[in-house]
Motif scaffolding. Structure first.
Motif, PDB file in Angstrom:
ATOM      1  N   MET A  78       0.832  -1.210   0.000  1.00 49.50           N
ATOM      2  CA  MET A  78       0.000   0.000   0.000  1.00 49.50           C
ATOM      3  C   MET A  78       0.865   1.258   0.000  1.00 49.50           C
ATOM      4  N   LEU A  79       1.922   1.259   0.823  1.00 46.91           N
ATOM      5  CA  LEU A  79       2.763   2.453   0.907  1.00 46.91           C
ATOM      6  C   LEU A  79       3.550   2.683  -0.377  1.00 46.91           C
ATOM      7  N   LYS A  80       3.776   1.618  -1.137  1.00 50.85           N
ATOM      8  CA  LYS A  80       4.463   1.782  -2.426  1.00 50.85           C
ATOM      9  C   LYS A  80       3.632   2.635  -3.369  1.00 50.85           C
ATOM     10  N   CYS A  81       2.329   2.696  -3.113  1.00 49.40           N
ATOM     11  CA  CYS A  81       1.438   3.491  -3.966  1.00 49.40           C
ATOM     12  C   CYS A  81       1.504   4.975  -3.624  1.00 49.40           C
ATOM     13  N   ALA A  82       2.186   5.329  -2.544  1.00 50.75           N
ATOM     14  CA  ALA A  82       2.363   6.745  -2.193  1.00 50.75           C
ATOM     15  C   ALA A  82       3.587   7.278  -2.927  1.00 50.75           C
ATOM     16  N   GLY A  83       3.490   8.490  -3.416  1.00 47.51           N
ATOM     17  CA  GLY A  83       4.639   9.127  -4.052  1.00 47.51           C
ATOM     18  C   GLY A  83       5.679   9.487  -3.006  1.00 47.51           C
ATOM     19  N   ASN A  84       6.912   9.640  -3.431  1.00 48.00           N
ATOM     20  CA  ASN A  84       7.988   9.955  -2.479  1.00 48.00           C
ATOM     21  C   ASN A  84       7.794  11.305  -1.799  1.00 48.00           C
ATOM     22  N   ASP A  85       7.100  12.226  -2.468  1.00 43.45           N
ATOM     23  CA  ASP A  85       6.882  13.552  -1.878  1.00 43.45           C
ATOM     24  C   ASP A  85       5.535  13.663  -1.172  1.00 43.45           C
ATOM     25  N   ASP A  86       4.779  12.561  -1.169  1.00 45.70           N
ATOM     26  CA  ASP A  86       3.424  12.627  -0.618  1.00 45.70           C
ATOM     27  C   ASP A  86       3.430  12.776   0.904  1.00 45.70           C
ATOM     28  N   ILE A  87       2.359  13.394   1.370  1.00 47.99           N
ATOM     29  CA  ILE A  87       2.082  13.436   2.810  1.00 47.99           C
ATOM     30  C   ILE A  87       1.228  12.204   3.097  1.00 47.99           C
ATOM     31  N   ILE A  88       1.630  11.438   4.132  1.00 48.55           N
ATOM     32  CA  ILE A  88       0.883  10.223   4.454  1.00 48.55           C
ATOM     33  C   ILE A  88       0.154  10.416   5.780  1.00 48.55           C
ATOM     34  N   THR A  89      -1.141  10.108   5.779  1.00 52.59           N
ATOM     35  CA  THR A  89      -1.921  10.146   7.024  1.00 52.59           C
ATOM     36  C   THR A  89      -2.467   8.753   7.308  1.00 52.59           C
ATOM     37  N   LEU A  90      -2.257   8.294   8.533  1.00 49.39           N
ATOM     38  CA  LEU A  90      -2.834   7.019   8.982  1.00 49.39           C
ATOM     39  C   LEU A  90      -4.069   7.339   9.803  1.00 49.39           C
ATOM     40  N   LYS A  91      -5.155   6.627   9.513  1.00 52.00           N
ATOM     41  CA  LYS A  91      -6.388   6.861  10.265  1.00 52.00           C
ATOM     42  C   LYS A  91      -6.996   5.539  10.685  1.00 52.00           C
ATOM     43  N   ALA A  92      -7.514   5.491  11.900  1.00 48.65           N
ATOM     44  CA  ALA A  92      -8.274   4.322  12.342  1.00 48.65           C
ATOM     45  C   ALA A  92      -9.332   4.786  13.330  1.00 48.65           C
ATOM     46  N   ASP A  93     -10.542   4.262  13.177  1.00 47.94           N
ATOM     47  CA  ASP A  93     -11.607   4.576  14.130  1.00 47.94           C
ATOM     48  C   ASP A  93     -11.550   3.584  15.281  1.00 47.94           C
ATOM     49  N   ASP A  94     -12.059   4.007  16.437  1.00 49.13           N
ATOM     50  CA  ASP A  94     -12.088   3.105  17.598  1.00 49.13           C
ATOM     51  C   ASP A  94     -12.850   1.832  17.248  1.00 49.13           C
ATOM     52  N   GLN A 108      -1.532  19.071  -3.369  1.00 49.16           N
ATOM     53  CA  GLN A 108      -2.929  18.782  -2.988  1.00 49.16           C
ATOM     54  C   GLN A 108      -3.842  18.496  -4.175  1.00 49.16           C
ATOM     55  N   ASP A 109      -3.258  18.209  -5.348  1.00 46.67           N
ATOM     56  CA  ASP A 109      -4.126  17.973  -6.498  1.00 46.67           C
ATOM     57  C   ASP A 109      -4.469  16.497  -6.669  1.00 46.67           C
ATOM     58  N   LYS A 110      -3.907  15.662  -5.822  1.00 48.77           N
ATOM     59  CA  LYS A 110      -4.250  14.240  -5.876  1.00 48.77           C
ATOM     60  C   LYS A 110      -4.320  13.699  -4.451  1.00 48.77           C
ATOM     61  N   ILE A 111      -5.448  13.098  -4.159  1.00 46.71           N
ATOM     62  CA  ILE A 111      -5.618  12.509  -2.815  1.00 46.71           C
ATOM     63  C   ILE A 111      -6.103  11.072  -2.995  1.00 46.71           C
ATOM     64  N   ALA A 112      -5.409  10.142  -2.363  1.00 42.65           N
ATOM     65  CA  ALA A 112      -5.797   8.744  -2.490  1.00 42.65           C
ATOM     66  C   ALA A 112      -5.972   8.153  -1.105  1.00 42.65           C
ATOM     67  N   ASP A 113      -6.931   7.254  -0.953  1.00 43.43           N
ATOM     68  CA  ASP A 113      -6.955   6.516   0.308  1.00 43.43           C
ATOM     69  C   ASP A 113      -7.019   5.026   0.065  1.00 43.43           C
ATOM     70  N   PHE A 114      -6.250   4.332   0.878  1.00 40.71           N
ATOM     71  CA  PHE A 114      -6.128   2.879   0.796  1.00 40.71           C
ATOM     72  C   PHE A 114      -6.508   2.325   2.164  1.00 40.71           C
ATOM     73  N   GLU A 115      -7.451   1.411   2.158  1.00 36.51           N
ATOM     74  CA  GLU A 115      -7.901   0.836   3.428  1.00 36.51           C
ATOM     75  C   GLU A 115      -7.365  -0.586   3.537  1.00 36.51           C
ATOM     76  N   MET A 116      -6.784  -0.907   4.679  1.00 37.47           N
ATOM     77  CA  MET A 116      -6.202  -2.244   4.856  1.00 37.47           C
ATOM     78  C   MET A 116      -6.812  -2.912   6.095  1.00 37.47           C
ATOM     79  N   ARG A 117      -7.099  -4.199   5.942  1.00 34.94           N
ATOM     80  CA  ARG A 117      -7.633  -4.953   7.084  1.00 34.94           C
ATOM     81  C   ARG A 117      -6.541  -5.188   8.126  1.00 34.94           C
ATOM     82  N   LEU A 118      -6.925  -5.027   9.386  1.00 37.04           N
ATOM     83  CA  LEU A 118      -5.986  -5.319  10.471  1.00 37.04           C
ATOM     84  C   LEU A 118      -6.078  -6.801  10.837  1.00 37.04           C
ATOM     85  N   MET A 119      -5.074  -7.292  11.546  1.00 32.39           N
ATOM     86  CA  MET A 119      -5.037  -8.702  11.925  1.00 32.39           C
ATOM     87  C   MET A 119      -4.872  -8.802  13.442  1.00 32.39           C
ATOM     88  N   ASP A 120      -5.310  -9.922  13.986  1.00 31.82           N
ATOM     89  CA  ASP A 120      -5.014 -10.220  15.391  1.00 31.82           C
ATOM     90  C   ASP A 120      -3.683 -10.935  15.434  1.00 31.82           C
TER      91      ASP A 120
END
Lengths: 257, 14
Positions: A78-94, A108-120
């Protein structure tokens, strides 16, 4: 609610590239201190400890301590899909079983979000006691990577010996032997090019080159590497992450049969 | 060459 905004997103990309081949799955722990990880490789020979301090993020919101289990190979994809100059934000809800990586281009002309399943992930957290090291070696990270790569083409293990004269990396294999000696050298133009040996008490330890080579994947994170050695305990190979923290690799030594 | 020790020989669960 968790929201971590990292302006220099490339740091997180580099962190994942440096650990994804060593560790398959790991829990990322998030607290007021920062974003951290501690994990062993599958054979329990090496351990990686990462800390990205909260102050290093442009925005850091972590309402309560949480541990997020992630497959590092998938996270790296997933992180490979971020550009080297991109700002990365991690988000998770409770209570959510997913984490979202948001990538913003610098303009700010391109914004992408990638959602990944968490594991136990059932992982044990190890207590690493403070140790007094006999020798601390600080050298250019690229030089250390070069030595590990060169020696691994000759042998499987390296003996690292520190004396007052310098540090010697030795290996032997079917085709022959190799020795690389680095002397203390502080008369360089830039401090990051120096080789410094602090507290040079004689110490000699044997390590598997395969793991040291894996650690050197962190080379893009820092110009220098700090190698702490003491008799009969794991070596610590540390790459400082500018203004944010560190990634430390611990490797158990090999002993004579 | 030699016996590979484990990290868990040195550090215990906290």
């Amino acid at each position: 609610m968790l929201e971590l905004r990292l302006v220099q997103g490339s740091l997180l990309k580099k962190v994942l590239e440096s650990i994804k081949d060593l560790v398959n799955d790991a829990n990322f722990d998030c607290s007021a201190t920062g974003f951290s990880l501690q994990a062993m490789d599958s054979s329990h020979v090496a351990l990686v400890a990462l800390l990205l301090r909260s102050e290093g993020f442009e925005h850091y919101r972590c309402d309560r301590n949480i541990s997020m289990g992630m497959n590092l190979g998938n996270m790296a994809k997933m992180l490979k899909c971020a550009g080297n100059d991109d700002i990365i934000t991690l988000k998770a809800d409770d209570g959510s079983d997913t984490v979202t990586f948001m990538f913003e281009s610098p303009t700010q002309d391109k914004i992408a979000d990638f959602e990944m399943r968490l594991m136990d992930i059932d992982s044990e957290h190890l207590g690493i006691p403070e140790a007094e090291y006999h020798a601390i070696l600080i050298m250019p990270s690229a030089e250390f990577a070069r030595i590990c790569k060169d020696l691994s083409s000759i042998g499987d293990t390296v003996v690292i010996s520190v004396t007052k004269e310098g540090v010697k990396f030795s290996t032997r294999g079917d085709i022959g032997t190799a020795n690389v000696v680095c002397r203390q050298n502080t008369t360089v133009d830039k401090p990051e090019e120096a080789t410094v040996i602090e507290m040079p008490e004689p110490v000699s330890l044997t390590f598997a080159l395969r793991y040291l080579n894996s650690f050197t994947k962190a080379t893009p994170l820092s110009n220098t590497v700090t190698i702490s050695l003491s008799s009969e305990i794991p070596v610590v190979v540390e790459y400082k992450i500018a203004e944010m923290g560190y990634i430390r690799f611990y490797l158990a030594p090999k002993i004579e049969e | 060459r030699g016996v590979q020790l484990s990290i868990t020989n040195f550090y215990r669960s906290s």
